[in-house]
Motif scaffolding. Structure first.
Motif, PDB file in Angstrom:
ATOM      1  N   PRO A 172      -3.176   6.734 -10.017  1.00 23.73           N
ATOM      2  CA  PRO A 172      -3.534   6.001  -8.717  1.00 23.73           C
ATOM      3  C   PRO A 172      -3.240   4.440  -8.542  1.00 23.73           C
ATOM      4  O   PRO A 172      -3.170   4.171  -7.554  1.00 23.73           O
ATOM      5  N   LEU A 180      -0.387   3.320  -8.653  1.00 22.06           N
ATOM      6  CA  LEU A 180       1.056   3.143  -8.295  1.00 22.06           C
ATOM      7  C   LEU A 180       1.186   3.859  -6.943  1.00 22.06           C
ATOM      8  O   LEU A 180       1.176   4.881  -6.571  1.00 22.06           O
ATOM      9  N   PRO A 181       1.176   2.776  -5.927  1.00 23.72           N
ATOM     10  CA  PRO A 181       1.022   3.296  -4.430  1.00 23.72           C
ATOM     11  C   PRO A 181       2.199   4.168  -3.973  1.00 23.72           C
ATOM     12  O   PRO A 181       1.775   5.054  -3.223  1.00 23.72           O
ATOM     13  N   LYS A 182       3.520   3.855  -4.573  1.00 27.37           N
ATOM     14  CA  LYS A 182       4.504   4.874  -3.807  1.00 27.37           C
ATOM     15  C   LYS A 182       4.764   5.904  -4.610  1.00 27.37           C
ATOM     16  O   LYS A 182       5.530   6.781  -4.242  1.00 27.37           O
ATOM     17  N   GLY A 183       4.060   6.075  -5.732  1.00 34.45           N
ATOM     18  CA  GLY A 183       4.423   7.308  -6.606  1.00 34.45           C
ATOM     19  C   GLY A 183       5.594   6.986  -7.374  1.00 34.45           C
ATOM     20  O   GLY A 183       6.327   7.656  -8.095  1.00 34.45           O
ATOM     21  N   TYR A 184       6.328   5.707  -7.285  1.00 37.25           N
ATOM     22  CA  TYR A 184       7.228   5.113  -8.262  1.00 37.25           C
ATOM     23  C   TYR A 184       7.058   3.737  -8.150  1.00 37.25           C
ATOM     24  O   TYR A 184       6.539   3.357  -7.376  1.00 37.25           O
ATOM     25  N   LEU A 199       0.656  -1.162  -0.026  1.00 38.50           N
ATOM     26  CA  LEU A 199       0.131  -0.154   0.028  1.00 38.50           C
ATOM     27  C   LEU A 199       0.715   1.352  -0.044  1.00 38.50           C
ATOM     28  O   LEU A 199       0.287   2.198  -0.058  1.00 38.50           O
ATOM     29  N   GLY A 200       2.008   1.214   0.089  1.00 39.57           N
ATOM     30  CA  GLY A 200       3.026   2.185   0.121  1.00 39.57           C
ATOM     31  C   GLY A 200       2.937   3.200   1.229  1.00 39.57           C
ATOM     32  O   GLY A 200       2.945   4.342   1.409  1.00 39.57           O
TER      33      GLY A 200
END
Lengths: 474, 464
Positions: free
Chosen positions: B82, B84-88, B40-41
């Motif tokens: 949306p 991509l939980p970690k933004g990377y 879930l990051g």
């Protein structure tokens, strides 16, 4: 005199012989928070702390940290206890897991009093970028307590808790410890698990103890160190009992003083305090040499490239989708991101995300980031070279003592200069400690002791010697 | 005009756990059940590294003749979305685990530029709202990228078929395109000169045959544009299954900026000789080798093709092949067994068939102790029960009679009571033999060995 002002060994004795109970310490801590009014906590853990203290009455005092109050920097996640990183974007965030250091603290039956105020996402060196208002320095309420571990330093200096945990990415444990007259250690990168530490710059961040004296610092490092399967960058190196080296003879230690650390940029009175210590060490028979360490002067640009590049990526997850602040009036996904992040982050954080994104962008990655990685390696090698000849490196922690609140807020670059002498240590991943060695205008001066990788023991050995020697002088 | 095609394939690795967390790697479980704080990051989490994903990728590297980056690291690919939980995304940009490989198809080698490890995103489900299923977040993938060296839809299909088959035999992926465990994007360009033309990408094509259709359509479309003197604009298209055409999705924006940099949370990984040896020792036999082996054993090409494309059947064959006649075994498996499996929509493991029983049956057929018709009856029995073949034969009185004297006795009896047939035989009418054989089988209640009886019957007829 309250119980909390006693040294840890005495408190431990009193707990053992039931002269006092953990609840007495907890009550004192909360009473002091009200008395002092320093804004050093974002969230208090009062109900849980009292519950825990009462529970502990049934248990045997099984270790020296048993039942002692501790304060935790608010970028270290605590299960069921709000963790904000001093940001609006995480204002209501209640973690569902404990950071590894918190698990370790709980195993020792220490009592978490609350989550300390800090610069937002640990970005700042005065405590003034906190969404929850700035923290005050108990030594002088007109000057900054330092940052970013502002509350963690302030609350120990005010006698609210004998222990706190901070994090240090470019000096965020050592600088506030120095400004508040405390002992603060940034351990070797990999000595303490980062699992559950809200990342600022992953290759630089490290958790460490802030305490009233060297012995208590070593005690807390003992408790939080060790390899963690949840942090691949944590080291398998054996954890020593760091208290064992206190009192060991320092005569044979070879000590280097970088010329850069004693240059004109450093306040004269601060330098005098360091020279005073150098003289003490030489009298004792230590070899103390002035040396040159290459590339130290690149510390700040290096930090801006590497720390901010990593930060821009680490802070991407705060997007309003899974947790944290979400600004609801949006027409499309880009607007959700934009509104949430515009409102959720403070201006210093936004400035750093922008710089970091720019630095990693397209061709800039080669011009700045990959070049910085090379330079970082060079700087590390020059440290390694000196530490192959010397046991320790000393100098001042900061260029000067704590300054007036509000003085550096308008100058984005100036606040980085606070970390001129602390950043190189993070770049090289070395351990370093700040030790109070006197006062300038009633404000404490911190001395920096930098050691070789995983040689926190030698740092403590020297720090303990100086601490006692200076007591004798007074 | 010359078409040039490059293909990128994403393949889900079927490791037990996800790539960078201990969550179970199974997308198909109930929505959002195979998730944890890492997937879930959540603030403060760090990736773990599942060594299994490297083992699996190394197998693929060896199978596809790739060079291996012994000292490799992971990189962060930064973008906002949306799913991509970690933004990377954790991927490999600078040091793909494998590079410079190739896959052989019938007429050429398809060169592979790189193969790298990365994590999958979560799955967006668009209803009135967009919903996210994090079961897929962090599922390990390998991305396999060819050089632009494919020249037709047919070649592309052959390459993908070979790739799919090999990955299946390596046991590292389910490679089901329909279910998304294998995803294909193709880049097609057409040029009337020596320099490459402008490429158009066709994304997420639903089957290997659709890849062929999409490429052929794209080639035709681009050729027509060039003939008309129009400029090809770089773009992303999708394949429409109904019309068998490609449809414009969007024009390529100028250079996506993913702000790649080395993932600081995962230390560099060094693949030492020992590790590599362990992998190479554990490599299964792959399809090329199997095909050669089966050919040399005399199994016909159709059967080989059927066996290779049914991995479970192939595994079964491999487990018995040294203990019985491979031709009879392959005929049984690709014939009666496969049609039984298809009819009941089950796998060979789901039947009662045991290796021992199967081997016994093949040996009975091989020694002509039973007829092939009886063989068919028996295989259908032992697919559904674990009754021993010997017992089945005994209970059903199926043992064939191969005793010459006994068979001749029956033949004489039949021939003497059918004088007309002898006459027909002498006049060269084939049906006489067939008729008499039928009588022989009837008389013996089907127990004489038919080929033996046939031979003996002709001898008797010739002599009479």
């Amino acid at each position: 005199m309250k119980y909390l002002d006693l040294d840890i060994k005495t408190i431990n004795e009193k707990l053992k012989n039931k002269e006092i109970k953990p609840i007495d310490l907890v009550n004192e801590a909360f009473a002091r928070i009200e008395e002092t009014n320093l804004n050093c906590f974002i969230t208090l853990n009062k109900e849980e702390a009292i519950k825990k203290a009462l529970e502990l009455e049934e248990k045997e005092v099984d270790n020296i940290l048993f039942g002692l109050p501790i304060a935790i920097k608010d970028n270290i996640v605590t299960k069921d206890l709000r963790t904000t990183a001093a940001s609006h974007i995480l204002e209501d965030f209640i973690p569902i897991y404990d950071a590894t250091v918190i698990t370790k603290i709980k195993e020792k039956n220490m009592i978490i009093i609350g989550k300390t105020n800090m610069d937002e996402f640990a970005m700042g060196s005065t405590g003034e970028t906190s969404y929850f208002g700035n923290t005050l320095n108990p030594i002088d309420k007109t000057v900054v307590p330092g940052g970013s571990s502002s509350g963690s330093a302030s609350c120990v200096a005010a006698g609210i808790t004998p222990f706190s945990l901070g994090t240090d990415t470019g000096g965020s444990i050592r600088q506030p410890s120095s400004f508040c007259g405390l002992v603060g250690l940034k351990p070797t990168y990999g000595r303490v698990s980062r699992y559950g530490v809200i990342a600022f710059a992953s290759s630089l961040d490290q958790v460490g103890p802030i305490t009233r004296n060297v012995y208590e610092n070593a005690l807390l490092l003992n408790a939080i160190s060790g390899q963690d399967k949840n942090d691949l960058t944590s080291s398998s190196k054996e954890v020593k009992d760091y208290t064992k080296y206190l009192g060991k003879d320092v005569t044979n230690l070879k000590i280097a003083v970088p010329n850069y650390y004693m240059s004109e940029v450093i306040d004269k009175e601060v330098r005098e305090k360091i020279i005073n210590v150098i003289n003490l060490l030489r009298e004792k028979g230590c070899q103390v040499d002035y040396v040159d360490i290459d590339y130290l002067e690149y510390a700040i640009p290096l930090y801006q490239v590497i720390a901010l590049g990593e930060a821009s990526s680490n802070l991407a997850r705060y997007d309003g989708i899974r947790y944290g602040l979400k600004i609801d009036n949006f027409k499309n996904i880009d607007e959700l991101y934009k509104n949430t992040r515009t409102i959720g982050f403070g201006s210093e954080v936004k400035r750093r995300i922008m710089i970091g994104s720019y630095i990693l962008s397209g061709e800039n990655a080669n011009i700045y980031y990959y070049k910085a990685l090379k330079l970082r390696k060079e700087m590390t090698d020059s440290f390694k070279n000196i530490l192959s000849k010397y046991d320790l490196i000393i100098g001042p922690t900061n260029t000067d003592v704590a300054y007036k609140l509000g003085t550096k807020q308008d100058d984005a670059l100036k606040s980085f200069y606070d970390d001129l002498l602390t950043i190189p240590v993070n770049m090289a991943g070395l351990p370093a400690l700040s030790l109070p060695v006197g006062y300038k205008n009633n404000l404490p001066v911190g001395m920096h002791i930098i050691g070789n990788y995983f040689e926190e023991d030698k740092i403590y050995q020297l720090a303990y010697f100086i601490e006692n020697k200076l007591k004798e002088e007074v | 005009m010359k078409p040039t095609i490059g293909i990128e394939v994403h393949v889900e690795l079927k490791t037990m756990a996800k790539a960078f967390s201990l969550s179970k790697n199974n997308f198909n479980d109930e929505t959002n059940t195979n998730i944890n704080v890492i997937d879930l990051g959540y603030p403060g989490v760090l990736p773990r590294l599942n060594k299994g994903i490297i083992d699996f990728a190394l197998k693929a590297c060896l199978a596809f003749n790739c060079k291996i980056n012994r000292l490799m690291h992971f990189d962060r690919k930064n973008y906002f979305y949306p799913d991509l939980p970690k933004g990377y995304q954790i991927t490999q940009q600078d040091t793909p685990i494998g590079y410079d490989g190739y896959i052989e198809i019938s007429n050429k080698k398809i060169y592979l530029e790189r193969m790298h490890l990365e994590e999958d995103t979560c799955k967006s489900v668009h209803t009135t709202d967009t919903l996210l299923n994090f079961n897929r977040a962090g599922v390990p993938l390998i991305e396999i990228v060819t050089k632009p060296c494919i020249n037709s839809g047919k070649e592309a299909m052959e390459y993908l078929e070979k790739l799919r088959e090999t990955l299946l035999y390596l046991g590292i992926s389910d490679v089901k395109i329909e279910e998304g465990s294998m995803r294909c994007d193709v880049n097609v360009s057409v040029s009337d000169s020596d320099t490459l033309g402008t490429k158009c990408e066709v994304k997420n094509i639903g089957s290997i045959s659709a890849v062929g259709l999409a490429i052929d359509y794209e080639i035709k479309r681009q050729e027509e544009l060039i003939k008309k003197g129009e400029k090809i604009v770089e773009q992303t298209r999708r394949f429409d299954d109904k019309t068998k055409t490609t449809i414009l999705m969007r024009y390529k924006e100028t250079g996506n900026d993913y702000r790649y940099f080395p993932e600081p949370d995962i230390p560099y990984v060094y693949i030492d000789d020992e590790w590599l040896k362990e992998i190479s020792d554990s490599m299964p036999i792959l399809t090329d080798e199997l095909k050669n082996k089966y050919t040399s054993l005399g199994i016909n090409n159709n059967n080989i093709k059927t066996i290779i494309s049914n991995k479970n059947i192939c595994n079964f064959l491999e487990s018995v092949i040294d203990k019985c006649n491979p031709i009879i075994a392959s005929n049984l498996l690709t014939g009666d067994v496969l049609s039984y499996l298809n009819k009941n929509i089950i796998k060979i493991e789901d039947t009662k068939l045991t290796q021992d029983n199967f081997i016994k049956l093949v040996n009975k057929l091989d020694s002509k102790s039973i007829s092939s018709k009886q063989g068919k009856e028996i295989i259908n029995i032992i697919l559904e029960s674990d009754k021993d073949v010997d017992i089945i034969i005994k209970e059903n009185n199926m043992e064939q009679i191969s005793d010459d004297n006994f068979v001749i006795e029956i033949i004489n009896k039949v021939v003497s009571s059918n004088p007309d047939s002898i006459k027909d035989f002498k006049e060269g009418k084939d049906r006489a033999v067939k008729y008499l054989m039928g009588q022989v089988m009837k008389e013996s209640k089907g127990k004489v060995n038919p080929s033996l009886a046939n031979q003996l019957l002709i001898d008797v007829l010739k002599k009479s």
